[in-house]
Write an enzyme that holds these catalytic residues in place. Structure first.
Site, PDB file in Angstrom:
ATOM      1  N   GLU A   1      -6.811   5.821  12.508  1.00  0.00           N
ATOM      2  CA  GLU A   1      -5.655   5.812  13.406  1.00  0.00           C
ATOM      3  C   GLU A   1      -5.452   7.134  14.143  1.00  0.00           C
ATOM      4  OE1 GLU A   1      -1.732   6.003  11.334  1.00  0.00           O
ATOM      5  OE2 GLU A   1      -2.903   5.457   9.556  1.00  0.00           O
TER       6      GLU A   1
ATOM      7  N   ASP B   1       0.846  -1.190   0.000  1.00  0.00           N
ATOM      8  CA  ASP B   1       0.000   0.000   0.000  1.00  0.00           C
ATOM      9  C   ASP B   1       0.882   1.240   0.000  1.00  0.00           C
ATOM     10  OD1 ASP B   1      -0.092   1.125   3.094  1.00  0.00           O
ATOM     11  OD2 ASP B   1       0.032  -1.066   3.054  1.00  0.00           O
TER      12      ASP B   1
END
Length: 259
Positions: A161, A75
């Site tokens: 996050e 990613d």
């Protein structure tokens, strides 16, 4: 994964123990039956180079049940704007599209196009800021992603996050609202990306959404919070974010856009 990323502790090598934990912990029951020697070969990662697991496509026997060993992926975001997908051994790639209410990843369109040309599973993610309205952030993400050609099997994901100073219950409610809105608009259950600790703290009630968990310490990765399994494990960010899935590419596509 975010545009605010700071280096975590670097990992000089990934041995067979890490791979065993990464690729075959689809559930606590499976994980408990696995030893590092189940997988012959390993993902090797360093600050200078990376390779795919040498045993891609093989199977292992877990209590008599045959299971796919691994599907390797990567990613990226604008930090890897020139990443060469043609040279990559990845079988899936997930790229950053947006963040908050106004950040568009400048490399998203290029990555999206390159992944389409390569023909591997691809996905797009949004970095969440719970200080904002979740529906507004979801609509912003979809507007940017929908500007690019879509195809069946494209994955969508929420990068969860950051708390922005919000409480556990507020972050949890925010995530539920974002995820539900994107699912209603697209027919896709978005993945939830998060570190193990963050997901364990803020992920209650999100188990209906596939988990993409970041955990770099090696060993068996048991699912956090309410999840019974994980779909993708991000096991290293050196020299690029590296991932592994117990799902085959075709199985990953079933989590994406419908045909």
């Amino acid at each position: 994964m975010s545009k605010y990323r700071f280096p975590r502790s670097l990992m000089s090598a990934m041995g067979a123990t890490v791979v065993a934990g990464a690729v075959l912990a689809a559930s606590p029951a499976l994980a408990s039956s696995l030893s590092a020697t189940t997988v012959s070969g390993a993902v090797q990662a360093s600050a200078k180079a990376f390779t795919a697991p040498v045993n891609l496509g093989r199977t292992a026997s877990l209590n008599g049940v045959r299971a796919e060993v691994s599907t390797y992926g990567q990613d990226v975001s604008n930090y890897q704007a020139d990443h060469d997908w043609d040279a990559s051994p990845a079988k899936f790639g997930i790229v950053k599209a947006t963040e908050g209410l106004d950040f568009r990843d400048k490399a998203f369109a290029r990555h999206w196009s390159q992944l389409a040309k390569k023909g591997i599973v691809r996905g797009a993610y949004h970095f969440a800021h719970p200080a904002n309205n979740p529906i507004a952030e979801a609509d912003f993400f979809l507007a940017v992603v929908n500007q690019q050609p879509a195809k069946p099997g494209d994955l969508l994901a929420l990068d969860l996050e950051s708390t922005d100073g919000r409480s556990v219950s507020e972050v949890n409610a925010w995530a539920k609202a974002w995820l539900a809105h994107v699912q209603a608009k697209t027919g896709v259950k978005p993945m939830v990306y998060s570190s193990w600790n963050f997901a364990n703290t803020y992920g209650a009630g999100l188990a209906q959404y596939p988990l993409w968990v970041a955990f770099y310490s090696g060993g068996i990765v048991t699912p956090p919070a309410d999840w019974k399994s994980w779909a993708i494990h991000q096991y290293s960010e050196t020299p690029i974010d590296q991932d592994v899935s117990t799902l085959t590419p075709d199985q990953l596509r079933t989590l994406g856009r419908p045909a």
